[in-house]
Scaffold this motif. Structure first.
Motif, PDB file in Angstrom:
ATOM      1  N   GLU A   1      78.397  52.431 -40.693  1.00 40.82           N
ATOM      2  CA  GLU A   1      77.332  51.811 -41.431  1.00 40.82           C
ATOM      3  C   GLU A   1      75.874  52.282 -40.750  1.00 40.82           C
ATOM      4  O   GLU A   1      75.747  52.051 -39.511  1.00 40.82           O
ATOM      5  CB  GLU A   1      77.204  50.453 -41.519  1.00 40.82           C
ATOM      6  CG  GLU A   1      75.970  49.913 -42.312  1.00 40.82           C
ATOM      7  CD  GLU A   1      76.296  48.306 -42.573  1.00 40.82           C
ATOM      8  OE1 GLU A   1      75.315  47.790 -43.207  1.00 40.82           O
ATOM      9  OE2 GLU A   1      77.278  47.706 -42.189  1.00 40.82           O
TER      10      GLU A   1
ATOM     11  N   THR B   1      65.504  50.365 -34.604  1.00 41.05           N
ATOM     12  CA  THR B   1      66.268  50.858 -35.632  1.00 41.05           C
ATOM     13  C   THR B   1      66.428  49.464 -36.763  1.00 41.05           C
ATOM     14  O   THR B   1      65.726  48.735 -36.773  1.00 41.05           O
ATOM     15  CB  THR B   1      67.687  51.268 -35.368  1.00 41.05           C
ATOM     16  OG1 THR B   1      68.271  50.394 -34.595  1.00 41.05           O
ATOM     17  CG2 THR B   1      67.484  52.687 -34.510  1.00 41.05           C
ATOM     18  N   LYS B   2      67.446  49.500 -37.447  1.00 38.69           N
ATOM     19  CA  LYS B   2      67.773  48.684 -38.771  1.00 38.69           C
ATOM     20  C   LYS B   2      67.603  47.336 -38.120  1.00 38.69           C
ATOM     21  O   LYS B   2      66.744  46.468 -38.981  1.00 38.69           O
ATOM     22  CB  LYS B   2      69.091  49.115 -39.277  1.00 38.69           C
ATOM     23  CG  LYS B   2      69.182  48.013 -40.523  1.00 38.69           C
ATOM     24  CD  LYS B   2      70.627  48.425 -41.170  1.00 38.69           C
ATOM     25  CE  LYS B   2      70.749  47.506 -42.307  1.00 38.69           C
ATOM     26  NZ  LYS B   2      72.008  47.490 -43.002  1.00 38.69           N
ATOM     27  N   GLN B   3      68.412  46.874 -36.974  1.00 37.00           N
ATOM     28  CA  GLN B   3      68.504  45.304 -36.779  1.00 37.00           C
ATOM     29  C   GLN B   3      67.115  44.817 -36.274  1.00 37.00           C
ATOM     30  O   GLN B   3      66.517  43.847 -36.570  1.00 37.00           O
ATOM     31  CB  GLN B   3      69.632  45.097 -35.763  1.00 37.00           C
ATOM     32  CG  GLN B   3      69.690  43.515 -35.597  1.00 37.00           C
ATOM     33  CD  GLN B   3      70.940  43.504 -34.377  1.00 37.00           C
ATOM     34  OE1 GLN B   3      71.307  44.335 -33.935  1.00 37.00           O
ATOM     35  NE2 GLN B   3      71.215  42.173 -34.362  1.00 37.00           N
TER      36      GLN B   3
ATOM     37  N   ASP C   1      75.668  56.459 -39.731  1.00 38.64           N
ATOM     38  CA  ASP C   1      74.569  56.266 -38.559  1.00 38.64           C
ATOM     39  C   ASP C   1      75.003  57.517 -37.749  1.00 38.64           C
ATOM     40  O   ASP C   1      75.957  58.083 -37.609  1.00 38.64           O
ATOM     41  CB  ASP C   1      75.481  55.002 -37.896  1.00 38.64           C
ATOM     42  CG  ASP C   1      74.385  54.481 -36.897  1.00 38.64           C
ATOM     43  OD1 ASP C   1      73.173  54.189 -37.009  1.00 38.64           O
ATOM     44  OD2 ASP C   1      74.806  54.993 -35.508  1.00 38.64           O
TER      45      ASP C   1
ATOM     46  N   LYS D   1      77.196  51.587 -29.579  1.00 36.38           N
ATOM     47  CA  LYS D   1      77.587  52.721 -30.191  1.00 36.38           C
ATOM     48  C   LYS D   1      79.104  53.007 -29.851  1.00 36.38           C
ATOM     49  O   LYS D   1      79.730  53.621 -30.701  1.00 36.38           O
ATOM     50  CB  LYS D   1      76.696  53.836 -29.499  1.00 36.38           C
ATOM     51  CG  LYS D   1      75.113  53.824 -30.106  1.00 36.38           C
ATOM     52  CD  LYS D   1      75.128  53.596 -31.589  1.00 36.38           C
ATOM     53  CE  LYS D   1      73.608  53.620 -31.936  1.00 36.38           C
ATOM     54  NZ  LYS D   1      73.471  53.731 -33.632  1.00 36.38           N
TER      55      LYS D   1
ATOM     56  N   ILE E   1      65.647  52.154 -45.047  1.00 35.48           N
ATOM     57  CA  ILE E   1      66.048  50.937 -44.174  1.00 35.48           C
ATOM     58  C   ILE E   1      64.962  50.474 -43.385  1.00 35.48           C
ATOM     59  O   ILE E   1      64.704  49.447 -43.377  1.00 35.48           O
ATOM     60  CB  ILE E   1      67.214  51.923 -43.077  1.00 35.48           C
ATOM     61  CG1 ILE E   1      68.275  52.287 -43.881  1.00 35.48           C
ATOM     62  CG2 ILE E   1      67.294  50.747 -42.119  1.00 35.48           C
ATOM     63  CD1 ILE E   1      69.396  52.995 -42.849  1.00 35.48           C
TER      64      ILE E   1
ATOM     65  N   TYR F   1      73.083  49.083 -25.424  1.00 39.40           N
ATOM     66  CA  TYR F   1      73.316  50.397 -26.536  1.00 39.40           C
ATOM     67  C   TYR F   1      74.516  51.010 -26.572  1.00 39.40           C
ATOM     68  O   TYR F   1      75.108  51.278 -27.405  1.00 39.40           O
ATOM     69  CB  TYR F   1      72.119  51.188 -26.211  1.00 39.40           C
ATOM     70  CG  TYR F   1      71.765  52.340 -27.268  1.00 39.40           C
ATOM     71  CD1 TYR F   1      71.037  52.098 -28.144  1.00 39.40           C
ATOM     72  CD2 TYR F   1      72.407  53.549 -26.932  1.00 39.40           C
ATOM     73  CE1 TYR F   1      70.960  53.273 -29.320  1.00 39.40           C
ATOM     74  CE2 TYR F   1      72.448  54.623 -28.101  1.00 39.40           C
ATOM     75  CZ  TYR F   1      71.699  54.174 -29.029  1.00 39.40           C
ATOM     76  OH  TYR F   1      71.428  55.420 -29.900  1.00 39.40           O
TER      77      TYR F   1
ATOM     78  N   GLU G   1      64.583  44.513 -39.241  1.00 41.00           N
ATOM     79  CA  GLU G   1      65.049  43.327 -40.150  1.00 41.00           C
ATOM     80  C   GLU G   1      64.395  42.030 -39.354  1.00 41.00           C
ATOM     81  O   GLU G   1      64.274  41.113 -39.997  1.00 41.00           O
ATOM     82  CB  GLU G   1      66.374  43.313 -40.287  1.00 41.00           C
ATOM     83  CG  GLU G   1      67.103  44.564 -41.261  1.00 41.00           C
ATOM     84  CD  GLU G   1      68.389  44.347 -41.476  1.00 41.00           C
ATOM     85  OE1 GLU G   1      68.719  44.735 -42.535  1.00 41.00           O
ATOM     86  OE2 GLU G   1      69.217  43.831 -40.569  1.00 41.00           O
TER      87      GLU G   1
ATOM     88  N   SER H   1      72.259  52.574 -39.260  1.00 36.74           N
ATOM     89  CA  SER H   1      71.197  52.009 -38.577  1.00 36.74           C
ATOM     90  C   SER H   1      70.174  53.270 -38.407  1.00 36.74           C
ATOM     91  O   SER H   1      68.917  52.750 -38.697  1.00 36.74           O
ATOM     92  CB  SER H   1      71.603  51.448 -37.386  1.00 36.74           C
ATOM     93  OG  SER H   1      70.395  50.807 -36.773  1.00 36.74           O
ATOM     94  N   PHE H   2      70.622  54.217 -38.212  1.00 34.17           N
ATOM     95  CA  PHE H   2      69.640  55.272 -37.957  1.00 34.17           C
ATOM     96  C   PHE H   2      70.400  56.362 -38.552  1.00 34.17           C
ATOM     97  O   PHE H   2      71.548  56.876 -37.659  1.00 34.17           O
ATOM     98  CB  PHE H   2      69.033  55.732 -36.597  1.00 34.17           C
ATOM     99  CG  PHE H   2      68.038  56.600 -36.366  1.00 34.17           C
ATOM    100  CD1 PHE H   2      66.759  56.718 -37.076  1.00 34.17           C
ATOM    101  CD2 PHE H   2      68.461  57.577 -35.581  1.00 34.17           C
ATOM    102  CE1 PHE H   2      66.050  57.686 -36.982  1.00 34.17           C
ATOM    103  CE2 PHE H   2      67.418  58.715 -35.353  1.00 34.17           C
ATOM    104  CZ  PHE H   2      66.171  58.832 -36.093  1.00 34.17           C
TER     105      PHE H   2
END
Length: 288
Positions: free
Chosen positions: A229, A121-123, A277, A219, A11, A215, A126, A231-232
């Motif tokens: 999905e 993390t993911k976002q 996640d 969550k 990721i 956050y 990216e 992200s971590f």
């Protein structure tokens, strides 16, 4: 243009590679599971068949791998393609116990070792908005600036000695907060549901108050909607709880919340949800 060898295209690694490519850098990518690296070819990356092939000729070698043992094993495979003077930026979360072996490997082969795990993390990966927590010599910083400025919104230089692990130590403290907070949110949402309430009511209580945060909202929304999905991922979070425990133990510090979070993650993995996640720690509050 910097030629970057990206070893590890999960990721985080894949997102970082794409940002580097979009900003004009040359990227040679490798991943143990080749299918996870191959999509990067459509973005302009060269996909290598081995770590040694990936690092050959690169200005900067980046490892974003699941733990220190994996990073050491991959760099050992890469050894035939390495050359003295190359910069190795270790950007995964590897823990303090492994860091000395990684730095020693770099020293034996004349590599410039930089400890530079990322917060995010993911976002943010990216979006190129990670926070890079870096430790390494001054002469490496100029070469790394265009790379770190591409993958991150900010670089926090902490020390001139990568082997000292200042980046890793700060990353463990920061990820401990995220892991413990996620577990606390999960228990509160699960408790609301278990007591017969619509768990979204918890959001009405906390939103806009002193306990609110983006956050918390992200969550809590994932848990209420059952959208896990990754992200971590739970597996990565569980590994981090063990790294945090080891580091804390070496410092004679107790990390009770972290250790409890680890137990929850292990229950979720046993339930078959390890690739979701880490918000899926919510599942640990209910029978399998």
């Amino acid at each position: 243009m910097t030629h970057v060898a990206m070893l590890g295209t999960g990721i985080m690694g894949a997102a970082m590679a794409r940002n580097l490519l979009r900003n004009g850098h040359r990227v040679t990518a490798w991943n143990r599971t080749a299918a996870r690296a191959e999509p990067l070819s459509a973005d302009g990356a060269e996909v290598a068949g081995s770590p040694a092939e990936a690092v050959e000729g690169a200005d900067v070698v980046i490892t974003v791998l699941k733990d220190g043992e994996t990073a050491l094993a991959v760099m050992t495979e890469a050894a035939p393609g390495l050359r003295q003077g190359q910069i190795w930026a270790q950007m995964g979360t590897v823990g303090l116990a492994s860091l000395g072996r990684l730095a020693a490997f770099a020293a034996e082969r004349g590599l410039t070792f930089v400890d530079a795990p990322v917060q995010g993390t993911k976002q943010p990966a990216e979006q190129g908005k990670l926070l890079v927590l870096a430790a390494g010599p001054q002469d490496a910083r100029t070469a790394l600036a265009p790379v770190f400025d591409t993958v991150g919104a900010r670089t926090l230089w902490l020390d001139e000695n990568g082997a000292g692990g200042a980046g890793t130590r700060l990353k463990l403290a920061a990820v401990s907060y995220a892991i413990s907070l996620t577990s606390a949110v999960a228990e509160s949402v699960a408790l609301a549901k278990g007591l017969g309430l619509d768990p979204s009511l918890l959001g009405e209580v906390l939103s806009g108050g002193p306990l609110d945060s983006p956050y918390l909202q992200a969550k809590m929304k994932a848990m209420v909607e059952g959208d896990f999905e990754p992200s971590f991922a739970v597996r990565n979070a569980e590994t981090n709880t063990r790294l945090i425990h080891e580091a804390a133990e070496s410092a004679k510090i107790r990390v009770d919340l972290n250790d409890a979070a680890g137990e929850r993650f292990r229950r979720v993995i046993e339930q078959g949800h390890g690739d979701e996640d880490m918000a899926a720690t919510y599942r640990a509050s209910f029978p399998a």
